[in-house]
Motif scaffolding. Structure first.
Motif, short mmCIF file in Angstrom:
data_model
loop_
_atom_site.label_atom_id
_atom_site.label_comp_id
_atom_site.label_asym_id
_atom_site.label_seq_id
_atom_site.Cartn_x
_atom_site.Cartn_y
_atom_site.Cartn_z
N ILE A 5 0.80 -1.20 0.01
CA ILE A 5 -0.10 0.07 0.16
C ILE A 5 0.91 1.25 -0.01
N LEU A 6 0.35 2.09 -0.99
CA LEU A 6 1.40 3.56 -1.08
C LEU A 6 0.14 4.48 -0.22
N ILE A 7 0.92 5.23 0.77
CA ILE A 7 0.02 6.45 1.25
C ILE A 7 0.63 7.56 0.83
N VAL A 8 -0.20 8.46 0.48
CA VAL A 8 0.07 9.84 -0.07
C VAL A 8 -0.48 10.71 0.77
N GLU A 9 0.13 11.37 1.79
CA GLU A 9 -0.41 12.27 2.78
C GLU A 9 0.65 13.01 3.38
N ASP A 10 0.37 14.26 3.46
CA ASP A 10 1.47 15.09 4.00
C ASP A 10 1.29 15.58 5.61
N GLU A 11 0.32 15.21 6.26
CA GLU A 11 0.22 15.20 7.76
C GLU A 11 1.00 13.86 8.21
N LYS A 12 1.93 14.34 8.83
CA LYS A 12 3.01 13.05 9.34
C LYS A 12 2.26 12.29 10.48
N SER A 13 1.31 12.93 11.36
CA SER A 13 0.70 12.33 12.57
C SER A 13 -0.19 11.10 11.90
N ILE A 14 -0.83 11.69 10.68
CA ILE A 14 -1.93 10.78 9.96
C ILE A 14 -1.19 9.47 9.43
N THR A 15 -0.16 9.84 8.66
CA THR A 15 0.82 8.65 7.97
C THR A 15 1.26 7.88 8.88
N ARG A 16 1.78 8.30 10.21
CA ARG A 16 2.39 7.34 11.11
C ARG A 16 1.47 6.67 11.75
N PHE A 17 0.11 7.16 11.93
CA PHE A 17 -1.04 6.37 12.56
C PHE A 17 -1.33 5.27 11.50
N LEU A 18 -1.29 5.51 10.30
CA LEU A 18 -1.92 4.62 9.22
C LEU A 18 -0.80 3.64 9.12
N GLU A 19 0.45 3.83 9.02
CA GLU A 19 1.50 2.88 8.93
C GLU A 19 1.44 1.84 9.79
N LEU A 20 1.36 2.36 11.02
CA LEU A 20 1.51 1.45 12.25
C LEU A 20 0.13 0.28 12.00
N GLU A 21 -1.25 0.92 11.89
CA GLU A 21 -2.36 0.19 12.03
C GLU A 21 -2.27 -0.88 10.63
N LEU A 22 -1.67 -0.33 9.45
CA LEU A 22 -1.86 -1.28 8.22
C LEU A 22 -0.74 -2.37 8.36
N ARG A 23 0.28 -2.11 9.12
CA ARG A 23 1.38 -2.98 9.24
C ARG A 23 1.04 -4.00 9.97
N HIS A 24 0.45 -3.58 11.22
CA HIS A 24 -0.32 -4.51 12.23
C HIS A 24 -1.22 -5.64 11.51
N GLU A 25 -2.11 -5.24 10.62
CA GLU A 25 -2.92 -5.97 9.64
C GLU A 25 -2.13 -6.80 8.66
N GLY A 26 -0.82 -6.66 8.24
CA GLY A 26 -0.08 -7.37 7.40
C GLY A 26 0.36 -6.90 6.21
N TYR A 27 0.00 -5.73 5.98
CA TYR A 27 0.34 -5.01 4.83
C TYR A 27 1.78 -4.38 4.81
N GLU A 28 2.16 -4.36 3.55
CA GLU A 28 3.80 -3.50 3.41
C GLU A 28 3.46 -2.20 3.07
N VAL A 29 3.95 -1.06 3.76
CA VAL A 29 3.53 -0.04 3.39
C VAL A 29 4.57 0.96 3.18
N LYS A 30 4.41 1.91 2.26
CA LYS A 30 5.35 3.12 1.96
C LYS A 30 4.69 4.45 1.95
#
Length: 225
Positions: A5-30
């Motif tokens: 999954i590619l996340i395109v977002e400039d708000e770092k708090s949101i990207t960090r939250f999404l990264e952690l949650e999606l990786r926990h669900e088994g996705y590879e995230v950048k």
């Protein structure tokens, strides 16, 4: 293999939250924090899904979505702080598969991801019809959009199914009447217009009032954008 999954977002708090949650669900995230970086990363790697913010510092999410869609059919979920119908429609018309309005719960995002994964297995599922963002499960006679079921009567389901199976083709009232109501139907063709209104009312309640298009003097069509 993990889905990327590619996340395109400039708000770092949101990207960090999404990264952690999606990786926990088994996705590879950048992550890409701006549009130009996102477009470069799209060309460098293969992705299974893009989560795309509509408000970015250089290119808008709408423009990025259009550019991605010019040569790539990867599923796209738009993130937006805007909740007006024109903003939602603009994102979907640009080629997005779905959208979420900020703030959102991670459980809802995960449900949208699962719904998209189901929709994009159409080619492998003979009993599934999909025209973004609606999926019909023919065996179950179930309609779904944005991860939620659309409650339809038997006739409404048959009508929507016929329109979606013939996406991008304008169907006359007579064609619809023959296929959905049967060759021996002796009633008025106005029944088609009545049931189109019923369907539109249900679709309008979830922001899809544009889904069935009227072609004046001819009939109706569902288009794949």
């Amino acid at each position: 293999m993990k889905k990327k999954i590619l996340i395109v977002e400039d708000e770092k708090s949101i990207t960090r939250f999404l990264e952690l949650e999606l990786r926990h669900e088994g996705y590879e995230v950048k992550v890409a924090h701006d549009g130009r970086s996102a477009l470069r990363m799209m060309k460098e790697e293969d992705w299974q899904l893009v989560i795309l913010d509509i408000m970015l510092p250089d290119l808008s999410g709408i423009e990025i979505c259009r550019r991605i869609r010019s040569d790539n059919q990867v599923p796209i979920i738009m993130l937006t702080a805007k909740d007006a119908v024109p903003d939602r429609v603009s994102g979907l018309d640009a080629g997005a598969d779905d959208y979420l309005t900020k703030p959102f719960a991670i459980e809802e995002l995960l449900a949208r991801l699962r719904a998209i994964e189901r929709r994009h297995s159409w080619e492998e599922e003979a009993n599934v019809i999909g025209v973004t963002p609606i999926t019909l499960y023919l065996d179950e006679r179930k309609a779904e959009a944005y991860g939620k079921e659309i409650k339809l009567t038997a006739r409404e389901f048959d009508l929507l199914s016929y329109l979606m199976q013939n996406k991008n083709h304008v169907l006359t009232r007579e064609m619809i009447l023959t296929k959905v109501w049967g060759y021996d139907y002796a009633g008025d063709t106005n029944v088609v217009d009545v049931y189109i209104r019923y369907l539109r009312a249900k679709l309008e309640s979830i922001g899809l009032e544009y889904f069935i298009e009227t072609v004046r003097g001819v009939g109706y069509v569902v288009r794949e954008h």
